[in-house]
Design a protein around this motif. Structure first.
Motif, short mmCIF file in Angstrom:
data_model
loop_
_atom_site.label_atom_id
_atom_site.label_comp_id
_atom_site.label_asym_id
_atom_site.label_seq_id
_atom_site.Cartn_x
_atom_site.Cartn_y
_atom_site.Cartn_z
N ILE A 116 -25.30 -8.78 15.94
CA ILE A 116 -24.65 -7.47 16.05
C ILE A 116 -24.46 -7.14 17.52
N ALA A 117 -23.21 -6.83 17.90
CA ALA A 117 -22.91 -6.41 19.27
C ALA A 117 -22.51 -4.94 19.25
N PHE A 118 -22.89 -4.22 20.30
CA PHE A 118 -22.62 -2.80 20.40
C PHE A 118 -21.49 -2.54 21.39
N VAL A 119 -20.70 -1.49 21.12
CA VAL A 119 -19.55 -1.22 21.97
C VAL A 119 -19.95 -0.78 23.37
N ASN A 120 -21.17 -0.30 23.54
CA ASN A 120 -21.63 0.12 24.86
C ASN A 120 -22.54 -0.92 25.51
N GLY A 121 -22.45 -2.16 25.02
CA GLY A 121 -23.22 -3.25 25.59
C GLY A 121 -24.49 -3.54 24.80
N GLY A 122 -25.00 -4.75 24.95
CA GLY A 122 -26.22 -5.13 24.26
C GLY A 122 -25.95 -5.63 22.86
N GLY A 123 -27.00 -6.09 22.21
CA GLY A 123 -26.83 -6.63 20.88
C GLY A 123 -28.15 -6.74 20.15
N LEU A 124 -28.07 -7.22 18.92
CA LEU A 124 -29.23 -7.36 18.05
C LEU A 124 -29.02 -8.60 17.20
N GLN A 125 -30.04 -9.44 17.11
CA GLN A 125 -29.96 -10.64 16.29
C GLN A 125 -31.08 -10.63 15.25
N ARG B 98 -25.63 0.27 7.77
CA ARG B 98 -26.16 1.49 7.15
C ARG B 98 -27.67 1.38 6.95
N HIS B 99 -28.13 0.23 6.51
CA HIS B 99 -29.55 0.03 6.26
C HIS B 99 -30.37 0.22 7.53
N LEU B 100 -29.87 -0.30 8.64
CA LEU B 100 -30.59 -0.20 9.90
C LEU B 100 -30.34 1.12 10.62
N GLY B 101 -29.36 1.90 10.14
CA GLY B 101 -29.07 3.17 10.79
C GLY B 101 -28.51 3.02 12.18
N LEU B 102 -27.67 2.00 12.39
CA LEU B 102 -27.16 1.70 13.72
C LEU B 102 -25.91 2.51 14.03
N ALA B 103 -25.77 2.91 15.28
CA ALA B 103 -24.56 3.57 15.76
C ALA B 103 -23.96 2.73 16.88
N MET B 104 -22.69 3.01 17.19
CA MET B 104 -21.98 2.35 18.30
C MET B 104 -21.87 0.84 18.08
N VAL B 105 -21.75 0.41 16.83
CA VAL B 105 -21.62 -1.01 16.54
C VAL B 105 -20.21 -1.48 16.85
N GLY B 106 -20.10 -2.61 17.53
CA GLY B 106 -18.80 -3.18 17.85
C GLY B 106 -18.39 -4.29 16.90
N THR B 107 -19.27 -5.26 16.69
CA THR B 107 -18.99 -6.36 15.77
C THR B 107 -20.26 -6.73 15.01
N VAL B 108 -20.05 -7.24 13.80
CA VAL B 108 -21.15 -7.76 12.98
C VAL B 108 -20.73 -9.15 12.51
N THR B 109 -21.51 -10.15 12.87
CA THR B 109 -21.23 -11.52 12.47
C THR B 109 -22.39 -12.04 11.64
N LEU B 110 -22.09 -12.46 10.41
CA LEU B 110 -23.12 -13.01 9.53
C LEU B 110 -22.94 -14.53 9.41
N THR B 111 -24.03 -15.25 9.45
CA THR B 111 -24.01 -16.69 9.24
C THR B 111 -25.09 -17.07 8.25
N ASN B 112 -24.95 -18.27 7.69
CA ASN B 112 -25.92 -18.77 6.71
C ASN B 112 -26.13 -17.78 5.57
N LEU B 113 -25.02 -17.16 5.14
CA LEU B 113 -25.09 -16.12 4.11
C LEU B 113 -25.30 -16.75 2.73
N GLU B 114 -26.26 -16.20 2.00
CA GLU B 114 -26.55 -16.66 0.65
C GLU B 114 -26.87 -15.44 -0.22
#
Length: 310
Positions: free
Chosen positions: A12-21, A45-61
């Motif tokens: 997850i990348a944020f529009v104001n910089g930084g990210g979360l993996q 929504r589950h994490l209650g995140l704001a200012m999200v820029g992109t969400v990339t999912l991999t190894n989805l099952e």
């Protein structure tokens, strides 16, 4: 009934910089047939995140597994409770209009001329009674204004057709994006909110340049994907404190206008003072006059904000 959960890695990348993996994240799903984009939205929504820029999912099952109570974001914060919510502060979100005001470079500025001066009126009325009657000539795209579907589509609803319930007292969902690192506002920014029936207000901070040459260059805008998401989410109105809701530097395409107005979602441009609004809890109003066969007109946009408890 079978429960389903998604298992995935996320970036997850944020529009104001930084990210979360995340690695091996498990998320409750309401059903089996969700797309990757929909699962990404649920994650935000589950994490209650704001200012999200992109969400990339991999190894989805998708697996059959009992739910663990993954949470969303409650919409209850819109309503407010108690005495503090009933005490209201009014916040003016409109630019004042004056003769010579340049709202959008290349469009004519308004002119104001007298039809009947105070001096001349004294000959028409009783002693001590006088009036001023003036004529204002301006393009509809002046100051803070609202676009109806007719602005974009010949068969779209004009200003006279707009229903008041889509213009008055709308729950305001305000996105404060002044520290965004890019010009385009992506769909992912909106994933953490329930936007059905709301006025979505995009606070970019660009209004500080209003009335100056700098206002026209490099202005923030809503991306095509962002516009599509807002329509799908049920937004009633979208407002921005920038030059245009579209990217005017990318050619003649206007995807945000086209998508929103085709869906009957009103567009308000050139807002100001959005920094004075909370992310949730305010009510937004922007009403143009009932002009037939006309698509755009200035509004007195304002918000009703619950006053803080004293």
């Amino acid at each position: 009934m079978t429960d389903y959960r998604a298992v995935f890695d996320a970036d997850i990348a944020f529009v104001n910089g930084g990210g979360l993996q995340t690695e091996g994240f498990r998320l409750d799903l309401p059903g089996h047939g969700l797309s990757e984009r929909e699962i990404g939205e649920l994650l935000v929504r589950h994490l209650g995140l704001a200012m999200v820029g992109t969400v990339t999912l991999t190894n989805l099952e998708i697996v059959e597994e009992a739910h663990k109570g993954s949470r969303g974001v409650s919409a209850d914060a819109r309503s407010g409770e108690g005495e503090a919510a009933r005490r209201i502060e009014f916040v003016d979100l409109s630019h004042p209009i004056r003769a010579g005001l340049v709202t959008y470079p290349g469009l004519p500025a308004p002119t104001i001329t007298p039809h009947l001066t105070r001096e001349a009126s004294r000959e028409k009325y009783a002693p001590g009674t006088e009036f001023a009657m003036d004529v204002i000539t301006m393009i509809g795209n002046t100051g803070t204004y609202l676009d109806s579907p007719y602005h974009r589509y010949a068969d779209g609803g004009d200003l006279a057709s707009l229903r008041l319930e889509t213009l008055v007292g709308l729950p305001a969902e305000v996105f404060h994006l002044t520290d965004a690192t890019g010009r385009g506002i992506p769909a992912e920014v909106f994933y953490d909110r329930d936007l059905a029936g709301a006025a979505v207000l995009l606070h970019t901070g660009w209004s500080s340049r209003f009335g100056t040459p700098a206002y026209a260059d490099g202005a923030p805008f809503l991306t095509e994907a962002g516009a599509r998401h807002l329509v799908a989410a049920g937004a009633v109105l979208v407002g921005i404190d920038s030059l245009n809701i579209d990217d005017v530097e990318s050619g003649g395409q206007r995807p945000a206008h086209s998508i929103l107005l085709e869906a009957g979602v009103h567009v308000v441009e050139h807002l100001t003072a959005l920094d004075r609004l909370p992310p949730r809890g305010a009510r937004f109003t922007a009403v143009p006059p009932r002009v037939e066969d006309f698509g755009t007109f200035p509004v007195r946009a304002f918000a009703e904000v619950p006053a803080a408890a004293g």
